[in-house]
Scaffold this active site. Structure first.
Site, PDB file in Angstrom:
ATOM      1  N   GLU A  31     -12.261   8.632  12.746  1.00 22.19           N
ATOM      2  CA  GLU A  31     -11.949   9.752  11.801  1.00 22.19           C
ATOM      3  C   GLU A  31     -12.288  11.106  12.515  1.00 22.19           C
ATOM      4  O   GLU A  31     -11.618  12.156  12.154  1.00 22.19           O
ATOM      5  CB  GLU A  31     -12.883   9.614  10.479  1.00 22.19           C
ATOM      6  N   GLN A  52      -7.991  14.991   3.211  1.00 21.42           N
ATOM      7  CA  GLN A  52      -7.200  14.151   2.384  1.00 21.42           C
ATOM      8  C   GLN A  52      -7.992  14.110   0.978  1.00 21.42           C
ATOM      9  O   GLN A  52      -9.215  13.729   0.985  1.00 21.42           O
ATOM     10  CB  GLN A  52      -6.906  13.031   3.047  1.00 21.42           C
ATOM     11  N   LEU A  96     -14.576   5.772  -4.448  1.00 24.49           N
ATOM     12  CA  LEU A  96     -13.431   5.091  -4.074  1.00 24.49           C
ATOM     13  C   LEU A  96     -12.749   4.060  -4.781  1.00 24.49           C
ATOM     14  O   LEU A  96     -13.676   2.938  -5.196  1.00 24.49           O
ATOM     15  CB  LEU A  96     -13.074   4.881  -2.493  1.00 24.49           C
ATOM     16  N   GLU A 123      -6.577   1.979  -3.153  1.00 29.06           N
ATOM     17  CA  GLU A 123      -5.039   2.084  -3.266  1.00 29.06           C
ATOM     18  C   GLU A 123      -4.529   0.615  -3.862  1.00 29.06           C
ATOM     19  O   GLU A 123      -3.476   0.308  -4.377  1.00 29.06           O
ATOM     20  CB  GLU A 123      -4.256   2.596  -2.085  1.00 29.06           C
ATOM     21  N   ARG A 167      -0.514   9.517  -0.623  1.00 29.04           N
ATOM     22  CA  ARG A 167      -1.724  10.072  -1.119  1.00 29.04           C
ATOM     23  C   ARG A 167      -1.711  11.551  -1.633  1.00 29.04           C
ATOM     24  O   ARG A 167      -2.035  11.832  -2.826  1.00 29.04           O
ATOM     25  CB  ARG A 167      -2.974   9.791  -0.409  1.00 29.04           C
ATOM     26  N   HIS A 187     -11.819  12.667   0.644  1.00 31.24           N
ATOM     27  CA  HIS A 187     -11.530  11.263   1.347  1.00 31.24           C
ATOM     28  C   HIS A 187     -11.852  11.394   2.766  1.00 31.24           C
ATOM     29  O   HIS A 187     -12.453  10.488   3.388  1.00 31.24           O
ATOM     30  CB  HIS A 187     -10.601  10.535   0.574  1.00 31.24           C
ATOM     31  N   ARG A 196      -2.739  11.107   5.898  1.00 35.76           N
ATOM     32  CA  ARG A 196      -2.720   9.943   6.347  1.00 35.76           C
ATOM     33  C   ARG A 196      -2.468   8.704   5.280  1.00 35.76           C
ATOM     34  O   ARG A 196      -2.908   8.818   4.056  1.00 35.76           O
ATOM     35  CB  ARG A 196      -4.347   9.603   6.560  1.00 35.76           C
ATOM     36  N   PHE A 199       0.646  -1.263   0.102  1.00 35.20           N
ATOM     37  CA  PHE A 199      -0.128  -0.064  -0.002  1.00 35.20           C
ATOM     38  C   PHE A 199       0.877   1.220  -0.094  1.00 35.20           C
ATOM     39  O   PHE A 199       2.059   1.106   0.255  1.00 35.20           O
ATOM     40  CB  PHE A 199      -1.005   0.026   1.239  1.00 35.20           C
ATOM     41  N   HIS A 234      -8.062  11.597  -1.955  1.00 36.60           N
ATOM     42  CA  HIS A 234      -7.728  10.314  -2.694  1.00 36.60           C
ATOM     43  C   HIS A 234      -7.432  10.304  -3.925  1.00 36.60           C
ATOM     44  O   HIS A 234      -8.237  11.089  -4.777  1.00 36.60           O
ATOM     45  CB  HIS A 234      -8.570   9.272  -2.244  1.00 36.60           C
TER      46      HIS A 234
END
Lengths: 595, 239
Positions: free
Chosen positions: A396, A238, A250, A253, A284, A365, A407, A118, A240
């Site tokens: 979160e 963030q 989404l 990743e 990211r 995201h 993150r 990842f 993504h």
């Protein structure tokens, strides 16, 4: 209006991963209730796809220290290093605990939990990607959510499903209750509690293009703010890199973890230029900026605002061979590791990702900021670290701060389990020694007046009009790249929208029963508050760090800004201070961030 | 293009009986999801229209409705898949067999009550490993119950089942799918208890293999096959 009152030692708001983990632990030592505006299995944890990060070392050499360092570096050194240590150390046991609760992880041939690569997760010596993401196909979040709900049923946790929290009740600076609407009949309930935990998730619906559910409207941070408490690092949201174009949902990743690559209109694997060592598996923020820059330079596909994510076996195998790796993939393998992604591509675009590249664009995201907490999930009332007795936050919605300015993928799920568990334990302990703080007189009076104002509003502006304008201006000026004039425009627009929200709102549904028209309008008020705080926090951070990129201040500035942003409610306005120090206790000194 | 919506409306606070509400939307794109269009009706035309939704991409299971007579998640149906002409009509109603709360919102309590009766949680067959690590499971054993781990509890299957419509006592396909997920998990030790529950009158034998549930599943779970496997396990007295 009649108000029903309940009394529990512990009340958890939100039934996603953090909320249910907290509830499981709290309910073992205290009378606990979970209130959630959704049925628990509808929570957004269920949409997390690729994996949960933990240095199990099932396939590659790995150490919690490497995971901690990657988390700090990924967070562009704004991560509190003691929080990264807690996350990385306890991740291992947390993932094992999920397996022991029954979670059906994918398996290695030896029967251990399967792991994959990842973004930003590396072997700290070779700097190469390490297999750390424990997964169940590409529905890891779904399996976590189901497993936790199943265990809550097994342990007979009390749920108030489809109750929407609308006010945090405090008395003399101590949290003592929550007001909530029973969505079914519109009645107001007050939950009197010794300890209260916010686990309401994120607020991605502030932006036009988002991976987030419609329900992610930031109710939790807004309630805490309205109770007079600060929010931390709100400028760090963030984007993504790989949201499906044009809908924004989404695309994990893990597609890149399994070997997928990003390709521009000229057919170039452009991440080779931006992150020469780990390329498509950079953090990211780095990848999202790279995509924006490619699009700005006219190298979007067909000149449009997207690029391709290519996971066709021939492409993956070509780059695996180029990297000197023995591994090869075929279409069946891709399908078995990414079944949901395949389904999304088929349903929404009519394409097969093993035969055609996937069009993607960055999508709003994840909130790195939120309600400031200490390492035991206790909410803080100041940058100095003062704890609010009886108040907790996890997941979160909380800002520990373990994600800093950006993150890493898989760390959100790790965060839910590690800090949800800490919140649950801490609340059970607190409830054992603390007494109930009495509720103030007429504890729901003010919030009932606000709800009735919205219900009876008869202006000309429907909530969706305000919401769409807010989402557009946030997308245009408070997304991947920011600069002063745009931020000012966003701030002015949001303030103007707030005044229309107060003075000219139009709600159609005046009823009590399942009045989502009213509740959506109320949620919009939360989002407007957070949009203003986010924009002002972004204006005051005059540097670029992680997910916050200022075109007018393109460099990171550790002299002035290696510090957390705290937004305080003051005299009806917002005061921004940089008065919460970053913890550097692991000794990782800020360094240039290259991938 | 122009699309007409015919939506089953009922608000017990004001309506004596259900009725069809009709709404016309302009500028509909073939790639629009039905959920987006229901939102447009609610936001632009009539805020009282009530529905559940959350993730909007087929994972949370909130927005199961009947679209042109077929159970679907509104967020997973694109206009172009409905073969509409310009000005064509889409009919949307609540799923059947659960009491209507308001408009497209049904009461999910009976559905979750059935789910809870089948012990939908892990009952380990063996103690925790002494080394503090995970229980091991071979990839083959893991694959045995993969299909039924995908269930999102949206109720599309259960509310498409004529046996469930005929008697709400029947636990329904979704509960059986979730029992299957544990019955065929090699780590689990409560197979017999679950099989006993499902061999009762409200259990699997109410299934007449009508197959409505399988095409209804938005996660493409082979629901009827899973029910068949549970029936077989009951006859064999074990998985």
């Amino acid at each position: 209006m009649d108000v029903k009152t309940h009394q529990f030692d512990v009340v958890v708001i939100g039934a996603g991963g953090a909320g249910m983990m907290a509830a499981l632990y709290a309910s073992r030592g205290a009378k606990t209730a979970v209130i959630s505006k959704l049925y628990p299995t509808r929570s957004h944890t269920g949409t997390a796809q690729g994996g949960i990060g933990a240095a199990l070392a099932n396939l590659d050499e790995d150490h919690w220290e490497w995971h901690a360092f990657d988390t700090v570096k990924g967070g562009d050194y704004l991560t509190d290093q003691n929080a990264a240590e807690t996350l990385a150390r306890e991740a291992i046991d947390a993932v094992i605990e999920l397996e022991l609760m029954g979670l059906p992880f994918d398996r290695n041939p030896d029967g251990t939990i399967s792991q994959r690569r990842f973004g930003g997760h590396t072997n700290n010596q070779t700097k190469k990607p390490v297999r750390r993401a424990c997964h169940a196909a590409d529905r890891t979040g779904h399996m976590i959510l189901q497993t936790l709900y199943q265990n809550c049923i097994k342990e007979k946790v009390t749920f108030f499903d489809e109750y929407q929290a609308i006010d945090l009740i405090t008395n003399n600076g101590k949290a003592c209750g929550v007001a909530a609407v029973c969505i079914d009949d519109g009645e107001i309930h007050v939950f009197h509690a010794k300890a209260i935990c916010f686990a309401t998730g994120g607020w991605g619906r502030l932006w036009e293009t988002t991976s987030n559910a419609h329900s992610l409207t930031g109710d939790g941070p807004a309630l805490v703010w309205r109770a007079g408490l600060p929010l931390q690092d709100m400028e760090f949201f963030q984007f993504h890199p790989t949201g499906l174009y044009p809908v924004g949902l989404l695309i994990t990743e893990a597609v890149r973890g399994e070997g997928g690559v990003l390709i521009n209109d000229k057919g170039e694997r452009f991440m080779e230029r931006y992150a020469p060592t780990i390329k498509d598996l950079a953090s990211r923020d780095v990848v999202a900026r790279s995509i924006y820059l490619e699009v700005q330079a006219g190298r979007g596909i067909g000149g449009k605002r997207y690029v391709h994510l290519d996971v066709r076996p021939e492409t993956v195998n070509r780059y695996l061979a180029e990297a000197g790796e023995d591994r090869r993939v075929d279409a069946d393998y891709i399908l078995s590791k990414l079944p949901d992604i395949t389904d999304f591509c088929h349903t929404y675009l009519g394409i097969d990702p093993t035969k055609s590249p996937i069009p993607i664009q960055p999508t709003a995201h994840y909130g790195m900021g939120g309600i400031p907490t200490d390492l035991n999930a206790a909410v803080l009332s100041s940058g100095a670290g003062t704890v609010v007795p009886g108040l907790y936050a996890a997941g979160e919605v909380a800002c520990v701060s373990v994600h800093g300015a950006n993150r890493l993928g898989t760390n959100s799920l790790t965060d839910l389990i590690v800090f949800g568990r800490k919140a649950g334990k801490a609340m059970a302990d607190y409830a054992r020694q603390a007494d109930f703080v009495p509720l103030p007189t007429n504890p729901a009076g003010k919030i009932i007046a606000e709800i009735e104002r919205i219900r009876k509003s008869s202006g000309k502006t429907k909530p969706y009009m305000i919401r769409q304008e807010m989402q557009k201006v946030m997308m245009d000026h408070v997304s991947v790249f920011r600069e002063a004039p745009g931020l000012q425009k966003a701030l002015d627009t949001v303030r103007e929208l707030k005044s229309r929200y107060q003075d000219d709102l139009a709600v159609d549904d005046r009823g009590m029963r399942f009045n989502t028209d009213l509740l959506e309008a109320w949620e919009l008020g939360c989002m407007l508050d957070l949009a203003e705080i986010t924009t002002l926090s972004a204006m005051e951070r005059k540097e670029s760090r992680g997910g916050h990129s200022r075109e007018d201040y393109p460099k990171r500035d550790d002299v002035n800004f290696l510090v957390h942003t705290m937004a305080y409610p003051e005299k009806g306005g917002i005061r921004i201070a940089h008065d919460r120090a970053v913890d550097l206790s692991l000794g990782y000194q800020p360094a240039e961030r290259v991938y | 293009m122009k699309v007409k919506f015919r939506i089953r409306r009922f608000n017990p606070e004001v309506d004596k009986k259900p009725y069809w509400g009709e709404y016309t939307l302009d500028n509909v794109e073939p790639t629009d999801r039905i959920l987006e269009l229901l939102h447009r009706v609610k936001w632009e035309q009539d805020g009282t229209l009530t529905l559940r939704r959350s993730c909007a991409h087929g994972v949370c299971g909130s927005d199961a409705v009947r679209i042109n007579g077929v159970n679907k998640l509104a967020c997973k149906v694109l206009v172009k898949t409905l073969d509409l002409k310009d000005g064509g009509q889409v009919q949307v109603e609540p799923i059947l067999g659960l009491p209507v709360v308001k408009d497209l919102v049904v009461d999910f309590e009976p559905f979750f009550d059935h789910y809870r009766t089948v012990m939908p949680y892990f009952m380990p067959a063996t103690p925790r490993p002494g080394d503090g690590r995970e229980r091991r499971q071979s990839p083959e054993d893991r694959a045995r119950f993969d299909d039924t781990t995908k269930c999102i509890l949206c109720a599309c299957c259960t509310t498409s089942c004529p046996s469930f419509w005929a008697s709400g006592e029947y636990v329904g396909p979704a509960a059986i799918v979730n029992a299957h997920r544990f019955i065929f998990d090699s780590r689990d030790g409560a197979t017999q208890e679950r099989l006993n529950i499902l061999s009762e009158e409200s259990g699997v034998w109410r299934c007449r293999t009508i197959f409505n549930c399988t095409p209804a599943c938005p996660r493409e779970i082979e629901v009827t096959r899973a029910i068949g496997e549970v029936k077989l396990a009951i006859q064999r007295n074990g998985r």
